[in-house]
Design a protein around this motif. Structure first.
Motif, mmCIF file in Angstrom:
data_model
loop_
_atom_site.group_PDB
_atom_site.id
_atom_site.type_symbol
_atom_site.label_atom_id
_atom_site.label_comp_id
_atom_site.label_asym_id
_atom_site.label_seq_id
_atom_site.Cartn_x
_atom_site.Cartn_y
_atom_site.Cartn_z
ATOM 1 N N MET A 1 20.069 -67.107 -15.495
ATOM 2 C CA MET A 1 20.001 -66.012 -15.670
ATOM 3 C C MET A 1 21.512 -65.283 -15.144
ATOM 4 O O MET A 1 21.599 -66.247 -13.627
ATOM 5 C CB MET A 1 19.343 -64.964 -14.802
ATOM 6 N N THR A 2 22.457 -64.515 -15.780
ATOM 7 C CA THR A 2 23.134 -64.716 -14.691
ATOM 8 C C THR A 2 23.676 -62.916 -14.689
ATOM 9 O O THR A 2 22.956 -62.134 -15.561
ATOM 10 C CB THR A 2 24.332 -64.544 -16.126
ATOM 11 N N PRO A 54 16.633 -47.867 -8.307
ATOM 12 C CA PRO A 54 18.131 -49.543 -7.968
ATOM 13 C C PRO A 54 17.835 -49.875 -6.239
ATOM 14 O O PRO A 54 16.357 -49.087 -6.230
ATOM 15 C CB PRO A 54 19.324 -48.095 -7.741
ATOM 16 N N SER A 55 17.948 -51.619 -6.475
ATOM 17 C CA SER A 55 16.870 -52.262 -5.811
ATOM 18 C C SER A 55 17.748 -52.784 -4.801
ATOM 19 O O SER A 55 19.579 -53.618 -5.106
ATOM 20 C CB SER A 55 16.520 -52.950 -6.663
ATOM 21 N N GLY A 60 22.326 -57.460 -3.321
ATOM 22 C CA GLY A 60 22.340 -55.527 -3.432
ATOM 23 C C GLY A 60 22.369 -55.325 -5.417
ATOM 24 O O GLY A 60 22.401 -55.737 -5.836
ATOM 25 N N SER A 66 22.076 -48.698 -12.502
ATOM 26 C CA SER A 66 21.029 -48.433 -12.208
ATOM 27 C C SER A 66 21.792 -46.936 -13.644
ATOM 28 O O SER A 66 20.637 -46.317 -14.281
ATOM 29 C CB SER A 66 20.709 -47.565 -11.180
ATOM 30 N N ASP A 106 15.988 -56.879 -9.253
ATOM 31 C CA ASP A 106 16.258 -57.421 -8.344
ATOM 32 C C ASP A 106 17.121 -58.790 -8.844
ATOM 33 O O ASP A 106 17.546 -58.701 -9.692
ATOM 34 C CB ASP A 106 14.948 -58.005 -7.328
#
Ligand code: 2YC
Length: 274
Positions: A1-2, A54-55, A60, A66, A106
């Protein structure tokens, strides 16, 4: 996954309308229509209130991520907002503000889930199926083989989706073990033992993270490529010749909404609250 970066998402809000018009010229449908078909939705569903939370975990926040997810959902005339708080505090805020569904990502997983009923949609699977439906709608001859490059969760979801629609698939991944374990037992999926000649295929699905490996010598004006992979696997020159369906976040997010909303709606009907 990029992992996306700010430049991948920063202009999404401003370009959504024009991009969706372009997408319709390419596929014959708007992204919302394709997403509904991919989710198997045949009736109008209630509009759910969506919170994007947002996570800050791991690497981060991605600046604009978002906000872009929210803009994409609003583009589909959905009721969406980004919480001012992050992480668990953001989930608390979302529920306090009456969200029926939450989107959050995340570093390892991007999901949409129901707050009142058990429902969940995962970005890799939804992206895979959304782009597979977009390719299907663009195929003039659905009996022709589709070449799927990349046996990641996106490529595997696309292969399963197309096989279920009786479209024959050739699948290739540079990692033989990953390929071997993909879509075991699917009759309509042929796993290639060597790197395919791209020019032999009219319909291609790029689920790789390779970037710029499909060039103008691999395509013709008839070629249609569904390209969820990031970075985009097709060069600019090849994109001028072939039909290349590519966006970094849009179609996957819209498909996540409809996949999650369908689960919620069916459960609510079971519970007699719809
Ligand atoms: O801003 C935030 O809330 C960040 N925690 C978001 C991190 C997203 C990480 N995942 C990706 O960049 C993408 C996903 C959109 C699907 C595959 N990779």
């Amino acid at each position: 996954m990029t992992r996306l970066v700010e430049k991948d998402v920063k202009d999404i809000d401003k370009t959504l309308k024009d991009y969706d018009d372009f997408f319709k010229r390419q596929t014959g449908c708007y992204m919302c229509e394709i997403a509904c078909r991919a989710a198997g939705i045949t009736e109008i569903l209630p509009g759910y209130k969506i919170a994007v939370v947002p996570s800050t975990t791991g690497e981060g926040i991605i600046s604009g991520f978002s906000e872009s997810v929210c803009a994409i959902l609003k583009h589909c005339t959905l009721d969406a907002f980004v919480t001012s708080r992050c992480d668990v505090d953001g989930i608390y805020e979302a529920i306090q503000k009456g969200a029926d569904m939450i989107f959050s990502a995340d570093d390892d997983r991007f999901i949409a889930f129901g707050t009142a009923v058990r429902a969940v949609a995962e970005n890799g699977i939804c992206t895979g199926e959304g782009f597979a439906e977009a390719l299907l709608c663009s195929m003039r001859d659905q009996s022709r083989k589709v070449l799927i490059l990349g046996a990641s969760s996106v490529g595997r979801a696309a292969a399963g989706y197309l096989a279920e629609k009786k479209v024959p698939v050739d699948m290739y991944d540079t990692n033989a073990d990953v390929l071997k374990n993909a879509c075991a037992g699917e009759r309509l999926i042929e796993k290639l033992s060597s790197s395919p000649v791209l020019k032999k295929y009219t319909y291609i699905y790029d689920a790789t993270t390779s970037g710029d490996f499909i060039t103008e010598k691999d395509v013709s004006a008839e070629t249609v490529i569904a390209a969820p992979g990031m970075p985009r696997g097709i060069t600019e020159k090849a994109c001028e010749i072939a039909t290349v369906i590519h966006n970094p976040l849009e179609l996957g997010v819209i498909t996540m909404y409809y996949v999650c909303a369908k689960q919620m709606y069916l459960k609510e009907r079971e519970m007699g609250i719809r």
